[in-house]
Design an enzyme around this catalytic site. Structure first.
Site, PDB file in Angstrom:
ATOM      1  N   GLY A 130       1.038  -0.956  -0.335  1.00  0.00           N
ATOM      2  CA  GLY A 130      -0.105   0.428  -0.473  1.00  0.00           C
ATOM      3  C   GLY A 130       1.053   1.401  -0.054  1.00  0.00           C
ATOM      4  N   GLN A 157       3.213  10.155   1.332  1.00  0.00           N
ATOM      5  CA  GLN A 157       4.185   9.165   1.727  1.00  0.00           C
ATOM      6  C   GLN A 157       5.223   9.555  -0.019  1.00  0.00           C
ATOM      7  OE1 GLN A 157       1.951   5.105   2.327  1.00  0.00           O
ATOM      8  NE2 GLN A 157       4.326   5.210   2.912  1.00  0.00           N
ATOM      9  N   CYS A 161       5.280  -0.864   7.489  1.00  0.00           N
ATOM     10  CA  CYS A 161       5.167   0.624   6.874  1.00  0.00           C
ATOM     11  C   CYS A 161       6.261   1.072   5.939  1.00  0.00           C
ATOM     12  CB  CYS A 161       4.884   1.973   7.661  1.00  0.00           C
ATOM     13  SG  CYS A 161       4.450   3.430   6.512  1.00  0.00           S
ATOM     14  N   LEU A 162       6.521   1.354   4.832  1.00  0.00           N
ATOM     15  CA  LEU A 162       7.691   2.014   3.616  1.00  0.00           C
ATOM     16  C   LEU A 162       7.891   3.519   4.123  1.00  0.00           C
ATOM     17  CD1 LEU A 162       5.925   1.548  -0.189  1.00  0.00           C
ATOM     18  CD2 LEU A 162       8.302   0.372   1.406  1.00  0.00           C
ATOM     19  N   HIS A 170      -4.680   1.304   7.685  1.00  0.00           N
ATOM     20  CA  HIS A 170      -3.267   2.417   7.393  1.00  0.00           C
ATOM     21  C   HIS A 170      -3.315   3.091   6.701  1.00  0.00           C
ATOM     22  CE1 HIS A 170       0.791   1.189   7.803  1.00  0.00           C
ATOM     23  NE2 HIS A 170       0.881   1.934   6.514  1.00  0.00           N
ATOM     24  N   GLU A 171      -3.630   3.063   5.600  1.00  0.00           N
ATOM     25  CA  GLU A 171      -3.112   3.630   4.461  1.00  0.00           C
ATOM     26  C   GLU A 171      -4.302   5.063   4.948  1.00  0.00           C
ATOM     27  OE1 GLU A 171      -0.406   3.868   2.629  1.00  0.00           O
ATOM     28  OE2 GLU A 171      -0.174   1.773   3.095  1.00  0.00           O
ATOM     29  N   HIS A 181      -2.512   7.831   6.721  1.00  0.00           N
ATOM     30  CA  HIS A 181      -1.419   8.666   6.653  1.00  0.00           C
ATOM     31  C   HIS A 181      -2.202   9.705   5.632  1.00  0.00           C
ATOM     32  CE1 HIS A 181       2.372   6.223   6.336  1.00  0.00           C
ATOM     33  NE2 HIS A 181       1.462   4.979   5.483  1.00  0.00           N
TER      34      HIS A 181
HETATM   35 ZN   LIG Z   1       2.090   3.484   6.100  1.00  0.00          ZN
END
Ligand SMILES: [Zn+2]
Length: 161
Positions: free
Chosen positions: A43, A48, A90-91, A132-133, A136
């Site tokens: 994701g 991000q 998470c990236l 989760h996204e 963000h």
């Molecule tokens: Zn994330």
């Protein structure tokens, strides 16, 4: 586009709604899917990659074989049900993996990049990654849900003040 890491201000901003559905938006979706695949993520939210807009891409095919890449514009959770605990990463918070408890099922309203309105129920990994996204888009990171001790460790690891 470069993936922003925890400590970057844009990850803490509330992203604004997308109001133009055009070719540029379709292209952004394709580019973000490429970045997500290159980074082995499942994701990726626009903040991000430095774009403070309510836009995200998901591809959970590493977890569920039949899944395909999907793009969500202006997603809103209208209802959530149940509870479950799963390990998240998470990236934007590299190499940290921790259990997080969230609702199990969600009813989601969103738009496709071409402006089509949809309402869909999601469960399992899809529901988890969406939540989760969407966090963000509201300036929230999964590590915000961890205990004070773990938060402190993460803050020192990423030299946050
Ligand atoms: Zn994330």
């Amino acid at each position: 586009m470069k993936i922003r890491i925890i400590g970057d201000d844009i990850l803490r901003q509330v992203a604004s709604e997308v109001d133009e559905f055009d070719d540029k938006l379709v292209r952004l979706g394709e580019e973000m899917i490429d970045i997500m695949h290159d980074s082995d993520g499942i994701g990726l939210a626009a903040p991000q990659v430095g774009i403070s807009r309510r836009f995200l891409v998901i591809d959970i095919s590493p977890l569920e074989e039949e899944a395909e890449p999907m793009v969500f514009v202006n997603p809103v959770i209208i209802e959530s049900m149940g509870e479950c605990t799963l390990e998240e990463g998470c990236l934007s918070v590299p190499e940290v993996h921790e259990d997080v408890t969230r609702p199990e099922e969600i009813l989601l309203k969103y738009y496709t990049p071409t402006g089509e309105a949809k309402t869909e129920k999601y469960s399992g990994w899809m529901s988890r990654v969406l939540q989760h996204e969407i966090d963000h888009l509201n300036g929230i990171l999964f590590v915000d849900y961890l205990s004070p001790i773990k938060k402190k460790l993460i803050a020192s690891r990423f030299s946050l003040t």
